[in-house]
Design an enzyme around this catalytic site. Structure first.
Site, mmCIF file in Angstrom:
data_model
loop_
_atom_site.group_PDB
_atom_site.id
_atom_site.type_symbol
_atom_site.label_atom_id
_atom_site.label_comp_id
_atom_site.label_asym_id
_atom_site.label_seq_id
_atom_site.Cartn_x
_atom_site.Cartn_y
_atom_site.Cartn_z
ATOM 1 N N LYS A 114 -2.618 6.502 1.463
ATOM 2 C CA LYS A 114 -2.436 6.929 2.854
ATOM 3 C C LYS A 114 -1.505 8.140 2.900
ATOM 4 O O LYS A 114 -0.347 8.052 3.308
ATOM 5 C CB LYS A 114 -1.901 5.767 3.694
ATOM 6 C CG LYS A 114 -2.617 5.672 5.038
ATOM 7 C CD LYS A 114 -2.363 4.367 5.737
ATOM 8 C CE LYS A 114 -2.799 4.420 7.168
ATOM 9 N NZ LYS A 114 -4.260 4.430 7.384
ATOM 10 N N GLU A 152 -16.341 6.374 3.828
ATOM 11 C CA GLU A 152 -15.745 5.834 5.059
ATOM 12 C C GLU A 152 -15.706 6.941 6.102
ATOM 13 O O GLU A 152 -16.283 8.000 5.910
ATOM 14 C CB GLU A 152 -14.365 5.251 4.765
ATOM 15 C CG GLU A 152 -13.362 6.231 4.172
ATOM 16 C CD GLU A 152 -11.954 5.645 4.077
ATOM 17 O OE1 GLU A 152 -11.555 4.904 4.984
ATOM 18 O OE2 GLU A 152 -11.258 5.943 3.103
ATOM 19 N N ARG A 157 0.836 -1.203 0.000
ATOM 20 C CA ARG A 157 0.000 0.000 0.000
ATOM 21 C C ARG A 157 0.867 1.248 0.000
ATOM 22 O O ARG A 157 0.556 2.244 -0.656
ATOM 23 C CB ARG A 157 -0.944 -0.034 1.205
ATOM 24 C CG ARG A 157 -2.031 1.019 1.145
ATOM 25 C CD ARG A 157 -3.114 0.760 2.179
ATOM 26 N NE ARG A 157 -2.612 0.862 3.539
ATOM 27 C CZ ARG A 157 -3.315 0.538 4.626
ATOM 28 N NH1 ARG A 157 -4.555 0.090 4.508
ATOM 29 N NH2 ARG A 157 -2.795 0.661 5.828
HETATM 30 C C1 LIG Z 1 -5.357 3.603 7.653
HETATM 31 C C2 LIG Z 1 -6.764 3.872 7.244
HETATM 32 C C3 LIG Z 1 -7.791 2.920 7.366
HETATM 33 C C4 LIG Z 1 -7.590 1.589 8.038
HETATM 34 O O1 LIG Z 1 -6.703 0.763 7.359
HETATM 35 P P1 LIG Z 1 -6.058 -0.505 8.073
HETATM 36 O O2 LIG Z 1 -5.092 -1.003 7.073
HETATM 37 O O3 LIG Z 1 -7.151 -1.455 8.353
HETATM 38 O O4 LIG Z 1 -5.433 0.003 9.342
HETATM 39 C C5 LIG Z 1 -9.048 3.249 6.886
HETATM 40 N N1 LIG Z 1 -9.311 4.454 6.338
HETATM 41 C C6 LIG Z 1 -8.356 5.400 6.224
HETATM 42 C C7 LIG Z 1 -8.705 6.705 5.629
HETATM 43 C C8 LIG Z 1 -7.061 5.138 6.670
HETATM 44 O O5 LIG Z 1 -6.127 6.089 6.547
#
Ligand SMILES: *Cc1c(COP(=O)(O)O)cnc(C)c1O
Length: 341
Positions: A184, A220, A82
């Site tokens: 991210k 989300e 990722r």
């Molecule tokens: C990090 C993150 C998540 C959760 O991801 P995981 O890999 O399950 O920790 C969900 N939404 C956003 C916007 C994130 O930055």
């Protein structure tokens, strides 16, 4: 190895400096060998690209002690992959994925004394991140970068059990179509700070973001993906190119389908459907699943049938199964658990 004298049960989610961190620098088109260092300070130009144009990204995962005393982490290869995707979108150099995993392993090993013991509920949070470090004033990507990994012990996400939360539908947008919602990037968080402070001021734990283009579909929250359960027991998660692909959510969907034999759907979810769901949860590394009891849409309340006292039964089953796999109580699918020592 002697553990540090820390009251594991009283830890919250905060930063505590640990002994070692990993640092690698990118210069003249190549990453150096990288080192573990005691130095927790970063010294960069006042004009560093990260400071002026927010060229920075991160990952988050946890190391913990399993029932049989091993220190492990969960699917770090997916965090590596990722971060590669994120770096490409931000015109940052990729830190090789095998080296990413090795850097995580080395940093955790060097801080093994801070990995909370089994049963404490606490974990060692691992934060890999990268930023453009040289001076950039005309808008363009940096030439030099730093990749770092630090760790910090954090407390159990739920002290005294997972209580369902109340969230609101927000009028702010998190991510544009064809924007950066799926990576991210620090910038996604900078712009969410106002929305979350405002939500907290209004008494809500989180924001439910809808799709920015039509405001009809569920995206989300600021840092976790949604998981819904229908009244006939199907697990549904929203699909959109502007949702961050949560590793927890992907793992839960695999568990639901392949281990628990449930029906799963990864598809667009219209906000109009939400009132018909039986359960709702938020998925992310920190909590695994936070149950949602109530969703407030501009004063109109949607109360999930699972209520405000405890996790819904399907959510609970998913939670127990994934945490069982993580803690070594249940057999893990191939490659999910990386043993550190
Ligand atoms: C990090 C993150 C998540 C959760 O991801 P995981 O890999 O399950 O920790 C969900 N939404 C956003 C916007 C994130 O930055």
């Amino acid at each position: 190895m002697e553990k540090k004298d820390i009251d594991w049960s009283s830890l919250g989610f905060g930063y505590m400096k640990t002994d070692k961190r990993y640092v690698s620098n990118y210069k003249d088109g190549a990453w150096d060998n990288g080192v573990l260092t005691d130095d927790d300070q970063v010294t960069i130009s006042e004009c560093a690209c990260v400071l002026q144009y927010a060229q920075t990204c991160f990952e988050g995962l946890k190391a913990y002690t399993t029932e049989d005393g091993k220190i492990v982490c969960f699917r770090p290869d997916l965090n590596a992959a990722r971060m590669s995707d994120t770096c490409k979108r931000l015109e940052m150099p990729v830190f090789p994925e095998d080296r990413f995993v090795q850097a995580v392993v080395d940093t955790v090993k060097a801080n093994a004394a801070y990995v909370p013991p089994f049963g404490s509920g606490a974990t060692l949070y691992i934060r890999p991140y990268m930023f453009g470090s040289d001076a950039i004033i005309g808008v363009k990507p940096a030439n030099e970068y730093q990749f770092r990994v630090f760790t910090t012990p954090v407390g159990p996400y739920f002290k005294g059990g997972a209580k369902p939360i109340t969230i609101r539908v927000t009028d702010f947008d998190r991510a544009a179509p064809h924007g950066t919602g799926h990576i991210k990037a620090g910038l996604n968080y900078a712009m969410s700070l106002h929305a979350i402070v405002d939500a907290h001021n209004q008494g809500y734990a989180e924001n439910m973001y809808l799709d920015a283009a039509t405001r009809t579909k569920v995206e989300e929250t600021g840092g976790a993906n949604f998981l819904f359960v229908t009244k006939d027991g199907t697990v549904v998660t929203p699909k959109s190119d502007s949702i961050l692909p949560s590793i927890t959510r992907r793992s839960l969907m695999y568990v639901a389908e392949h281990i628990l034999g449930m029906k799963v759907e990864h598809r667009e979810v219209y906000f109009d459907e939400v009132k018909d769901f039986a359960e709702c949860g938020l998925c992310g590394t920190a909590a695994v699943i936070s149950p949602v009891g109530k969703i407030v849409d501009h004063g109109k309340e949607i109360c999930l049938p699972s209520g405000m006292d405890e996790m819904g039964p399907v959510t609970k089953k998913l939670y127990d199964t994934l945490t069982g796999i993580q803690m070594g109580r249940m057999e893990a699918p191939e490659g999910w658990i990386k043993v550190i020592e």
